[in-house]
Design a protein around this motif. Structure first.
Motif, PDB file in Angstrom:
ATOM      1  N   VAL A   1     -53.929  -2.099 -34.858  1.00 16.30           N
ATOM      2  CA  VAL A   1     -53.721  -0.760 -34.940  1.00 16.30           C
ATOM      3  C   VAL A   1     -55.423  -0.330 -34.810  1.00 16.30           C
ATOM      4  O   VAL A   1     -56.490  -1.332 -34.547  1.00 16.30           O
ATOM      5  N   THR A   2     -55.345   0.916 -33.729  1.00 17.23           N
ATOM      6  CA  THR A   2     -56.249   0.975 -33.376  1.00 17.23           C
ATOM      7  C   THR A   2     -57.259   1.360 -33.403  1.00 17.23           C
ATOM      8  O   THR A   2     -59.258   0.947 -32.625  1.00 17.23           O
TER       9      THR A   2
ATOM     10  N   ALA B   1     -52.805  -2.103 -30.163  1.00 17.35           N
ATOM     11  CA  ALA B   1     -53.564  -0.704 -30.361  1.00 17.35           C
ATOM     12  C   ALA B   1     -53.122   0.285 -29.208  1.00 17.35           C
ATOM     13  O   ALA B   1     -53.227  -0.055 -27.960  1.00 17.35           O
ATOM     14  N   GLY B   2     -52.604   1.524 -29.567  1.00 16.03           N
ATOM     15  CA  GLY B   2     -52.302   2.141 -28.010  1.00 16.03           C
ATOM     16  C   GLY B   2     -53.037   3.954 -27.571  1.00 16.03           C
ATOM     17  O   GLY B   2     -52.961   4.405 -27.198  1.00 16.03           O
TER      18      GLY B   2
ATOM     19  N   TYR C   1     -53.990   9.671 -37.033  1.00 11.99           N
ATOM     20  CA  TYR C   1     -55.155   9.105 -35.919  1.00 11.99           C
ATOM     21  C   TYR C   1     -54.811   8.952 -35.302  1.00 11.99           C
ATOM     22  O   TYR C   1     -53.741   9.470 -34.555  1.00 11.99           O
TER      23      TYR C   1
ATOM     24  N   SER D   1     -44.988   1.572 -35.404  1.00  6.23           N
ATOM     25  CA  SER D   1     -43.660   0.653 -35.758  1.00  6.23           C
ATOM     26  C   SER D   1     -42.990   0.549 -36.949  1.00  6.23           C
ATOM     27  O   SER D   1     -42.265   0.648 -37.297  1.00  6.23           O
TER      28      SER D   1
ATOM     29  N   ASP E   1     -41.509   3.889 -30.403  1.00  5.36           N
ATOM     30  CA  ASP E   1     -42.296   3.250 -31.517  1.00  5.36           C
ATOM     31  C   ASP E   1     -40.751   3.680 -33.050  1.00  5.36           C
ATOM     32  O   ASP E   1     -41.012   2.453 -33.843  1.00  5.36           O
TER      33      ASP E   1
HETATM   34  C1  PHB Z   1     -51.799   2.115 -33.083  1.00  2.00           C
HETATM   35  O1  PHB Z   1     -53.012   2.015 -34.101  1.00  2.00           O
HETATM   36  O2  PHB Z   1     -53.056   1.847 -32.001  1.00  2.00           O
HETATM   37  C2  PHB Z   1     -50.696   1.978 -32.937  1.00  2.00           C
HETATM   38  C3  PHB Z   1     -50.112   1.759 -33.942  1.00  2.00           C
HETATM   39  C4  PHB Z   1     -48.705   0.966 -33.717  1.00  2.00           C
HETATM   40  C5  PHB Z   1     -47.815   1.597 -32.950  1.00  2.00           C
HETATM   41  C6  PHB Z   1     -48.499   1.932 -31.535  1.00  2.00           C
HETATM   42  C7  PHB Z   1     -49.837   1.944 -31.550  1.00  2.00           C
HETATM   43  O3  PHB Z   1     -46.211   0.939 -32.634  1.00  2.00           O
END
Ligand code: PHB
Length: 393
Positions: free
Chosen positions: A102-103, A125-126, A170, A225, A252
């Motif tokens: 996660v980010t 993390a995206g 977030y 997701s 997601d």
């Molecule tokens: C993120 O926290 O960056 C994150 C987590 C789950 C996802 C996509 C991004 O499916």
């Protein structure tokens, strides 16, 4: 056997049973921190399974070095990831950090990667900004704006002009909301309401009610997701899809790992994403079969493929440096690297260290009794639009 040979044999045996550590310079240590427990554990579980599958297929020796994974569970919590990364760097003396489901965990560790000059490979993390937080970060997953801008274009082309957005409050959710809105309004669409749900609350009911009351043509959604199944269940329970309001978003929300449990009401949902278990390439068919054999009951999802590709990136960079773990050399080797992934062709943008990849438009369909995201259109070689825009301005 003479005394010298005997000593070599004894030392080798001790190393083999783990009684003494192998010579440090013969081993490349990869410190992996992932959320393997907690409500978002599916992301970490998939990523780790992808990384392990790559190693099982390609062996654990690269350029004469033994690859050692040191895996730790951060529960997708930023402070845990920071403490774990510190331990991995100081105590375990890892050469590379990888993981980050996660980010917040990626952002917490970024300054440590810079300080210790250690490559940090992000496999999930995206949020767009992550790669800008350290020159040592390289990402094999995605950015939310990549798919959010694409689904906006698709929606406009398909007569959708009025949308409510619902996102987790977030980094990636705000990125998704912002980039969708920008692309959608630029093309003449309107986001009539933008709703943000707290990440910690898996109860989406009040937010869905607000979305429904606004009576849009579609709800654009991003939830991580790990929360997809809960979100879809509540969406269906409220009869939103029956009232003709479509569900759209980055993929997601129709995560391959959870899709089969979502029920047939999800059939027809269109999303944009980097990977589908159903991707029709020969390489992906092999990947899916091997993954399912190694992980009974689990389907590979986009995080599994990003973990698999993260290991590919590390292996190929080590080959290029001849096994040298110097961070600047490894990062230089990673920049511009291009390869075929089970998701399709991908590369690492040499300027941003972020991934360039196809984004596919997919529709949920039933095939052989199972639900799949079936790809029917491709946006090729998509860069993170946020960074592309910064560069252009
Ligand atoms: C993120 O926290 O960056 C994150 C987590 C789950 C996802 C996509 C991004 O499916």
């Amino acid at each position: 056997m003479n005394r010298r040979n005997w000593l070599v044999l004894a030392a080798t045996a001790l190393i083999a049973v783990g009684a003494v550590p192998a010579l440090a310079q013969d081993t490349v240590k990869i410190g992996v921190t992932l959320g393997l427990t907690g409500p978002l554990q599916i992301i970490g579980t998939e990523a780790l399974a992808g990384m392990r599958l790559y190693m099982a297929e390609h062996g654990d020796t690269v350029a004469g070095k033994k690859i050692e994974l040191i895996v730790r569970d951060d529960g997708a919590v930023a402070e845990n990831a920071k403490r774990i990364a510190q331990e991995l760097i100081v105590r375990d003396k890892v050469n590379i950090l990888a993981g980050f489901t996660v980010t917040p965990t990626a952002l917490a560790v970024a300054p440590l990667a810079t300080e210790a000059k250690i490559p940090m490979v992000v496999v999930n993390a995206g949020t767009s900004i992550i790669t800008e937080r350290s020159p040592y970060i390289v990402r094999t997953s995605f950015t939310l704006p990549q798919s959010s801008a694409v689904i906006a274009e698709w929606a406009l082309k398909n007569g959708i002009k009025k949308v409510v957005s619902v996102v987790s409050d977030y980094g990636p959710g705000i990125d998704a909301e912002t980039s969708f809105k920008e692309a959608f309004t630029k093309g003449g669409g309107e986001v009539i309401e933008a709703v943000r749900a707290p990440l910690a609350s898996p109860d989406f009911a009040p937010f869905l009610q607000r979305a429904r009351d606004a009576n849009p043509q579609a709800v654009f959604v991003f939830v991580p997701s790990g929360q997809a199944a809960t979100f879809v269940k509540q969406f269906i329970e409220r009869g939103i899809e029956k009232s003709g309001i479509k569900l759209i978003g980055p993929g997601d929300v129709t995560d391959d790992a959870q899709l089969n449990g979502m029920g047939d009401q999800i059939i027809g949902t269109v999303t944009a994403h980097l990977y589908s278990t159903y991707h029709p390439s020969a390489m992906n068919k092999k990947f899916v079969a091997a993954f399912e054999k190694a992980n009974p009951g689990l389907r590979p999802n986009f995080t599994a493929v990003s973990g698999y590709d993260g290991m590919h990136l590390i292996y190929e960079a080590l080959k290029k440096t001849g096994g040298d773990t110097n961070s600047d050399k490894l990062i230089a080797a990673m920049k511009g690297m291009a390869w075929e992934s089970p998701r399709g062709p991908i590369s690492i943008d040499p300027e941003t260290r972020d991934i360039i990849q196809n984004i596919y438009i997919r529709r949920v369909e039933k095939k052989d009794g199972e639900l799949y995201n079936v790809e029917f259109d491709t946006f090729e070689a998509v860069k993170d639009p946020v960074k592309a825009k910064k560069k252009g301005s």
